[in-house]
Structures are given as structure tokens and as C-alpha cells.
Design an enzyme around this catalytic site. Structure first.
Site, PDB file in Angstrom:
ATOM      1  N   SER A 141     -11.388  31.001  -0.817  1.00 37.14           N
ATOM      2  CA  SER A 141     -12.773  30.539  -0.784  1.00 37.14           C
ATOM      3  C   SER A 141     -13.430  30.910  -2.106  1.00 37.14           C
ATOM      4  CB  SER A 141     -13.502  31.217   0.374  1.00 37.14           C
ATOM      5  OG  SER A 141     -14.898  31.171   0.153  1.00 37.14           O
ATOM      6  N   ASN A 182       6.173 -17.694  -4.347  1.00 37.53           N
ATOM      7  CA  ASN A 182       6.047 -17.292  -2.940  1.00 37.53           C
ATOM      8  C   ASN A 182       7.313 -16.630  -2.413  1.00 37.53           C
ATOM      9  OD1 ASN A 182       3.637 -18.565  -3.286  1.00 37.53           O
ATOM     10  ND2 ASN A 182       4.074 -20.307  -1.948  1.00 37.53           N
ATOM     11  N   TYR A 233       2.094 -19.908   2.588  1.00 31.94           N
ATOM     12  CA  TYR A 233       1.625 -18.810   1.746  1.00 31.94           C
ATOM     13  C   TYR A 233       0.107 -18.870   1.576  1.00 31.94           C
ATOM     14  CZ  TYR A 233       0.787 -15.594  -2.021  1.00 31.94           C
ATOM     15  OH  TYR A 233       0.292 -14.551  -2.754  1.00 31.94           O
ATOM     16  N   ASN A 247      -7.116  30.362   3.453  1.00 31.51           N
ATOM     17  CA  ASN A 247      -7.318  29.158   4.264  1.00 31.51           C
ATOM     18  C   ASN A 247      -6.098  28.225   4.251  1.00 31.51           C
ATOM     19  OD1 ASN A 247      -9.985  29.905   4.874  1.00 31.51           O
ATOM     20  ND2 ASN A 247     -10.722  29.006   2.957  1.00 31.51           N
ATOM     21  N   THR A 254      -1.256  24.517  27.228  1.00 30.22           N
ATOM     22  CA  THR A 254      -1.667  23.166  27.636  1.00 30.22           C
ATOM     23  C   THR A 254      -3.192  23.215  27.697  1.00 30.22           C
ATOM     24  OG1 THR A 254      -1.556  23.686  29.997  1.00 30.22           O
ATOM     25  CG2 THR A 254       0.433  22.743  29.017  1.00 30.22           C
ATOM     26  N   HIS A 255      -3.822  22.150  27.343  1.00 28.55           N
ATOM     27  CA  HIS A 255      -5.299  22.096  27.293  1.00 28.55           C
ATOM     28  C   HIS A 255      -5.881  23.202  26.428  1.00 28.55           C
ATOM     29  CE1 HIS A 255      -4.767  19.463  30.824  1.00 28.55           C
ATOM     30  NE2 HIS A 255      -3.983  20.421  31.288  1.00 28.55           N
ATOM     31  N   GLN A 294      -1.260 -11.102  -1.075  1.00 30.05           N
ATOM     32  CA  GLN A 294      -1.223 -10.205  -2.241  1.00 30.05           C
ATOM     33  C   GLN A 294      -1.954  -8.894  -1.935  1.00 30.05           C
ATOM     34  OE1 GLN A 294      -1.744 -11.708  -6.342  1.00 30.05           O
ATOM     35  NE2 GLN A 294      -3.682 -10.621  -6.369  1.00 30.05           N
ATOM     36  N   SER A 338      -2.902  -9.171  -9.770  1.00 25.38           N
ATOM     37  CA  SER A 338      -2.293  -7.997  -9.141  1.00 25.38           C
ATOM     38  C   SER A 338      -1.391  -7.285 -10.143  1.00 25.38           C
ATOM     39  CB  SER A 338      -1.477  -8.410  -7.909  1.00 25.38           C
ATOM     40  OG  SER A 338      -0.437  -9.294  -8.276  1.00 25.38           O
TER      41      SER A 338
HETATM   42  N1  ARG Z   1       0.948 -11.954  -6.733  1.00 27.89           N
HETATM   43  C1  ARG Z   1       1.177 -12.864  -5.638  1.00 27.89           C
HETATM   44  C2  ARG Z   1       1.383 -12.018  -4.361  1.00 27.89           C
HETATM   45  O1  ARG Z   1       1.499 -10.871  -4.419  1.00 27.89           O
HETATM   46  C3  ARG Z   1       2.384 -13.676  -5.921  1.00 27.89           C
HETATM   47  C4  ARG Z   1       2.425 -15.023  -5.251  1.00 27.89           C
HETATM   48  C5  ARG Z   1       1.436 -15.954  -5.757  1.00 27.89           C
HETATM   49  N2  ARG Z   1       1.714 -17.240  -5.230  1.00 27.89           N
HETATM   50  C6  ARG Z   1       0.791 -18.209  -5.258  1.00 27.89           C
HETATM   51  N3  ARG Z   1       1.123 -19.330  -4.745  1.00 27.89           N
HETATM   52  N4  ARG Z   1      -0.396 -18.007  -5.733  1.00 27.89           N
HETATM   53  O2  ARG Z   1       1.371 -12.560  -3.277  1.00 27.89           O
END
Ligand code: ARG
Length: 478
Positions: free
Chosen positions: A271, A106, A311, A279, A151-152, A316, A23
């Protein structure tokens, strides 16, 4: 530094799922939050004598370097949390690994999301306040500008541009309140929950919460790492806001199509083929953001549904699904309200349209009822008069229709009720469109707006003061 010192670099070295797991790109948004959370945690670890002051100083020094280099300079990693830890270890060696004592990613990520989201929510609250101020300004300027009310989608009763604008202002005020409500629940610290089951180290959770500007803790460690209901609450508030904006946009689009409002060129589009076109694309694009926001509600809701304790990595994905919606909602509010606030209201055309389709009929029936008839009888008499006149009757036709009944309505009052302006002026009940009633509503709306601006300022100050406390503590180790 050698590879062995980096975070678990000897395991999970790569493979086809590597980028799927990561991520890191989306975590750019959490970079500053993670640095703050790391700093607060390290300060607390040192204060609790879980790590030495010298180690704390070295880690804090590394964090400053990492901050200066920026998110782009981070080493590869599953996420920003791992990458920053790796970078600390790369800079100062194995002692950098003490940063992760008594915590887990976590509780770390849950804290970072809440930390960052506070700023986004307050930014949106501020935007909503600005939009409300713009709608209130329309109400001041167009207090006497009558317009058709529907209305409507059928012509119903005359109202004013001011009253119409304040109807959206009131909805945006509730949307602001929803965000404040969500804020108070999201501004709690999960830090110190560790993986989900606490830690044997003598940590001080209140201390990190205070250094990070949280109002308190998410007490239960398992709840602390599992909970993302705050995202759902904010997503729901975003969706509700987007629904409000979509209604405003549709009204603007329909009024513009009938020549009852003229959008400023800045908010219009042309347009590519039809030379005469102007528009309302900005309003259409603002309206379409309801899709983004309701998409986020669905994404967050369905991703969270059925997740077991504690968790799970699904969480994520919830975060990345969510960010987009908050980024799209603010501009939708700004553009839609901006288009309406800069538009021109053609008073004559609006007044003419306001009387179309005998839209003043209700006021005439009200006058007959005020003269003593049961309202239902008055309703029927006005319907008869309309049929006799084949449209809007005049005073004489109404008096003819009422002749068989033992009442003597005031002719001037009836004449006034037949005009859109008179029709609006007589509806002066609290919250009604009469200019006097609108003035009173506006007073309440401006007081409410001032209160909400104060709430944003107070919360921002609380966050700034915490940031100052944290950097003062960090400086002690320099
Ligand atoms: N990038 C992870 C998230 O957004 C962080 C936590 C990852 N923890 C784990 N136990 N894999 O949730």
C-alpha cells in the site's frame, strides 16, 4: 513503379473514413499468416498452370523481400492483404496482380485468421498444461495438509490443500479439452471459396489446405467466407477458463485475508500509505480478466448476430474484438496459478481453522450411521450433541445423545471423526479428499496431462511439417 499499377489506387484514394476502414495496425498479427497463405496459393496456381512458373517465382521472390522488410514497411492499405498485394505489384509490376487470381480477400482473411489462431490456441493449451502441472505439484506436496472447506462461505467440512488444488486442476483440464475441440473445427481451410461463390479457375483447394497444415476444407464457399463461429467457440472457452481462474483467485484472496495462505512477495503488492499491508493484487488482476473474456464473447456474439450471407465488413471488427481476449487469458492463468503454486501453506493454522464451527459434524453423523442408525436420525443426534456442547461436542457428549438408541458406535472411530485429519482420512471415496483417494486421482490427472501435452506436440508437428512442405515448394521457384 507508377501509382496506376498499385491495387485500385486510382479509386478510393482517401477521405475522412480512410483510417476507420483500415485494419492494417491490428493485422500485424496476420502478417506471417498472410505471407504463408499467399505462398500456398501462388504455388497451387502454378501447379494448376493458372499462372506461369516464372510469374510464380517473381511473386514468391517479392514475398520474401516483403517478409524481410516486415509489417512496418508495408505501404498504406485497407488491410494487410491489400498492402502485401500492393507491395508485390510495386516490386515486380503488373504481373504481381496475378497473385490474386481465383481468390478474394474474403477467403484470404478467413484463412489467415484460422491459420494464426491455431498457434494462439495451442499456446494457450500449453499454458493450461503448465498450470495443471503446478496444481498437481501442490497436490503431491500438500496431500496431508488439512484445510477448511466451505459452502455458502460457511465452514462446512475439512478437506486438504491437495484436494482443493486438484478441483481447479480438473476444471483447467476441461478448459484444455474445450480448446482442443474448438481447434479441430477451426483447423479447416476456407481458401478457394473466393468472394463466396467459387471461381471458374481449376484450383485445387485440397492442395492449399495441405500446404497450410489444415485438416480439411470448409466446403461450402459461402459458409467458408461467412463463418466466424470458431471465434465464438474459442471466446467461450476463454471465458470459461477465465471463470475458473476467477474462482481460484477469490479462494486465494480469502484464504490470504485469513492468514491461511501466505503469498510470495513476488505475487503481492504493498500500500502507498499503510505500511503493514501485503495485498493480493496479482490475484485480483487475474480475476478481473474474466471481464475481458466475457466482453469478447459478447462482442463476437452480438457482432455476428443477424449478419446476412455472405461477407460483411462487420467481420473485420469481430477479429479485432477477439484478439485481446486471447492475449489476456494466458497471462491470467499463469499469474493466478503462479501465485498459488509459490505460496506457503501454514499447516497448523489451516488445521485449526479446518475444525472451526464443528466442521467435523458430518463425519460424526456418518460414523453413527455406519453403526446402524438411519442417517437422518444420526444427523439429528449430532445436532443435539452440538447444542448440548454449545459447539463441538466431545465423544462422551455424543455417546450421551445416542444412548437412547440401540447402537454401539466405536469410540475410537468417533474420536477420529472429530479431528480434522481423521475426518479427511475417512472420506476415501473415489474423488474424495483422503490422501489415498487423492493419490489415485492424481494418477489419473497426470495421465490426462501427458495425453494433452501429446496432443499439443502432435498438432504443432503437423503445422511444422506443413510449413516445411510449403517452403520446399516455394524453393522450387527460386
Ligand atoms: N480486413 C478485412 C477483414 O478483416 C478483409 C476482407 C475485406 N473484404 C472485403 N470484401 N472488403 O475482414
Amino acid at each position: 513503379m507508377t501509382d496506376e499499377t498499385a491495387v485500385r489506387r486510382d479509386r478510393f484514394t482517401g477521405g475522412p473514413a480512410r483510417s476507420f476502414l483500415s485494419s492494417l495496425a491490428a493485422d500485424r498479427r496476420l502478417f506471417a499468416a498472410d505471407l504463408a497463405v499467399d505462398r500456398a496459393h501462388v504455388v497451387m496456381l502454378a501447379e494448376q498452370e493458372i499462372i506461369g512458373d516464372e510469374t510464380a517465382g517473381a511473386i514468391l521472390g517479392a514475398l520474401a523481400e516483403i517478409e524481410a522488410a516486415g509489417h512496418e514497411a508495408l505501404p498504406e492499405g485497407e488491410d494487410v492483404h491489400e498492402a502485401i498485394e500492393t507491395a508485390v505489384i510495386d516490386l515486380i509490376g503488373p504481373d504481381g496482380g496475378r497473385m490474386h487470381t481465383a481468390r478474394s480477400r474474403n477467403d484470404e482473411v478467413a484463412t489467415c485468421i484460422r491459420y494464426r489462431l491455431r498457434e494462439d490456441v495451442l499456446g494457450l493449451c500449453e499454458r493450461l498444461c503448465t498450470a495443471r502441472e503446478q496444481l498437481q505439484a501442490i497436490a503431491v506436496d500438500e496431500r496431508e495438509t488439512v484445510m477448511p472447506g466451505y459452502t455458502h462461505r460457511q465452514s462446512a467440512q475439512p478437506t486438504t490443500v491437495a484436494h482443493w488444488a486438484l478441483s481447479y486442476e480438473a476444471a483447467l483440464a476441461r478448459n484444455t479439452e474445450r480448446l482442443f475441440d474448438a481447434y479441430d473445427r477451426l483447423n479447416r481451410s476456407p481458401l478457394g471459396a473466393a468472394a463466396f461463390a467459387g471461381t471458374p479457375f481449376p484450383i485445387d483447394r485440397e492442395r492449399t489446405a495441405d500446404l497450410l497444415g489444415f485438416d480439411g476444407l470448409v466446403e461450402n464457399a459461402t459458409d467458408a467466407v461467412s463463418a466466424r463461429d470458431f471465434l465464438l467457440e474459442v471466446a467461450a472457452a476463454l471465458a470459461t477458463t477465465a471463470v475458473t481462474v476467477s474462482g481460484l483467485a477469490t479462494d486465494g484472496i480469502e484464504l490470504a485475508s485469513r492468514g491461511l495462505v501466505a503469498l510470495d512477495d513476488d505475487y503481492a503488492s504493498t500500500s502507498s500509505i499503510m505500511p503493514q499491508k501485503k495485498n493480493p493484487d496479482t490475484l485480483e488482476l487475474a480475476r478481473a480478466r474474466v471481464g475481458d473474456a466475457s466482453g469478447a464473447v459478447n462482442a463476437v456474439l452480438t457482432t455476428l448476430a443477424g449478419l446476412p450471407r455472405a461477407y460483411n465488413r462487420d467481420l473485420q471488427r469481430v477479429t479485432t474484438q477477439f484478439w485481446e481476449a486471447i492475449d489476456e487469458t494466458g497471462p491470467a492463468v499463469e499469474v493466478a496459478v503462479g501465485a498459488i503454486a509459490t505460496a506457503d501453506w501454514p499447516a497448523d493454522r489451516l488445521a485449526e481453522a479446518a475444525g472451526e464451527g464443528f466442521a467435523t459434524a458430518t463425519g460424526v453423523a456418518d460414523r453413527l450411521a455406519m453403526a446402524g442408525l438411519p442417517f437422518r436420525t444420526a444427523h439429528e443426534i449430532v445436532a443435539e450433541a452440538a447444542a448440548a456442547a454449545d459447539g463441538t461436542p466431545d465423544v462422551a457428549t455424543i455417546l450421551d445423545a445416542v444412548a437412547a438408541h440401540d447402537v454401539d458406535p466405536d469410540e475410537d472411530a468417533l474420536a477420529a471423526a472429530l479431528s480434522p485429519t481423521g475426518s479427511v482420512t475417512m472420506r476415501d471415496s473415489r474423488g474424495g479428499p483422503a490422501p489415498a483417494a487423492v493419490t489415485a486421482s492424481l494418477d489419473r490427472a497426470t495421465a490426462r496431462l501427458e495425453r494433452d501435452r501429446g496432443l499439443v506436440t502432435d498438432r504443432r508437428q503437423q503445422l511444422e511439417q506443413a510449413a516445411t512442405r510449403l517452403s520446399t515448394e516455394v524453393d522450387r521457384y527460386a
